[in-house]
Design an enzyme around this catalytic site. Structure first.
Site, short mmCIF file in Angstrom:
data_model
loop_
_atom_site.label_atom_id
_atom_site.label_comp_id
_atom_site.label_asym_id
_atom_site.label_seq_id
_atom_site.Cartn_x
_atom_site.Cartn_y
_atom_site.Cartn_z
CB SER A 36 43.54 -23.16 -22.55
OG SER A 36 44.14 -22.83 -21.31
CG ASP A 256 22.50 -17.54 -4.65
OD1 ASP A 256 21.59 -18.05 -5.34
OD2 ASP A 256 23.68 -17.90 -4.73
#
Length: 326
Positions: A36, A256
């Site tokens: 975590s 992109d």
């Protein structure tokens, strides 16, 4: 050139981890990973590969057509895209699923760990490009990461319609079968990958580098800080350097933006080198911001970057096209 951008439309949840992922991985415990990470920041941004590319094309006055599936929560996002020059008339709205979510954590070395919830994207295969083409005739279909079945279907429909298509399988390569890769790549006018994806594509397809070039017109491989390499069968490779010394804020959407700049330039009839230069300049805009649609395309600063990195000639070629239409 009328470009349809098919693929994912999503909301990005971008988190910054102040350490290094590699420092948290124990080599003798990799079979039992349970980690975590406490992150410093969370940014919720608009994203999705197709939406990011369409956003860049809209900012370059190309009036792109976005083709993808979203949920009923898309209304505000749709307004944003329309305000930035994107035609959303062919976006499919699901009555059952929410718009896709991209959850990404970036460490101090710009390494990323991400998860993607498909949501409404799973219904993208319901979109028929024949109907889209009837509504607004298309010159190029870009098939970017999406539901795998939709990617194959839209590629096949582009062939049926006799429309040039560009293959951008990128993140979905890990899920695609060899047969699906063959279908997506064969006959593409443009093939886009990054360096890792180029190797994964060859592994999935069972093809050599030369065999890929036998099947596509031009293969564009982004190389991160090293720029971009462009390969064509029977031609020497063309390499264009990246914009140097960019203050890296977040790498999400950099590829992109490159595709937006590259496709805009080739649609204007520019040479491949000039197209790659504009693509790299667009990438630098995104890298210097947090969020894949948080940047602003302003002609003068963009041209100043092109001029400083690639020279006066390149800037002179692009200047007339970057002026806002009256």
């Amino acid at each position: 050139m009328r470009i349809a951008v098919t693929g994912s439309i999503a909301t990005d949840h971008l988190m910054a981890f102040p350490g290094r992922f590699v420092d948290q991985l124990l080599p003798d415990q990799l079979e039992h990973v349970s980690l975590s990470f406490l992150v410093d920041t969370l940014q919720v941004r608009r994203g999705g590969v197709a939406a990011n590319i369409a956003f860049g094309l809209g900012g370059l006055f190309l009036d792109p057509l976005l083709v993808g599936a979203v949920g009923p929560d898309f209304a505000e996002y749709e307004v944003w895209l329309k305000e930035h020059g994107v035609d959303t008339g062919s976006v499919y709205v699901s009555s059952e699923h929410q718009t896709a979510r991209f959850m990404c954590m970036t460490d101090q070395d710009s390494n990323q760990i991400a998860a993607f919830y498909a949501g409404a994207m799973a219904e993208a295969g319901r979109i028929d490009l024949h109907g889209v083409h009837d509504r607004t005739p298309l010159d190029l279909v870009l098939v970017s990461p999406n539901d795998p079945g939709a990617m194959v279907r839209h590629t096949e429909q582009a062939r049926e319609l006799g429309i040039d298509f560009a293959a951008d399988p990128s993140q979905q390569l890990a899920r695609l079968t060899g047969a699906e890769v063959h279908s997506l790549v064969t006959g593409a006018r443009w093939l886009f990958t990054n360096e890792y994806e180029s190797a994964l594509l060859r592994e999935r397809a069972g093809w050599s580098h030369a065999e890929v070039l036998d099947r596509v017109g031009t293969w564009v491989t982004t190389l991160g800080a090293q720029g971009v390499r462009i390969d064509r069968k029977g031609e020497p490779a063309l390499t264009v350097p990246a914009v140097p010394d960019v203050p890296a804020q977040d790498p999400t959407g950099v590829g992109d933006a490159f595709r937006s700049g590259f496709l805009a330039a080739v649609s204007w009839g520019m040479a491949l080198e000039t197209a790659a230069q504009l693509g790299c300049a667009m990438s630098a805009l995104v890298l210097a911001t947090v969020g894949s649609q948080a940047y602003e395309i302003r002609p003068e600063p963009l041209l100043a970057t092109v001029r400083a990195v690639y020279g006066e000639h390149a800037a002179g070629l692009l200047a007339p096209k970057l002026e806002r239409p009256a």
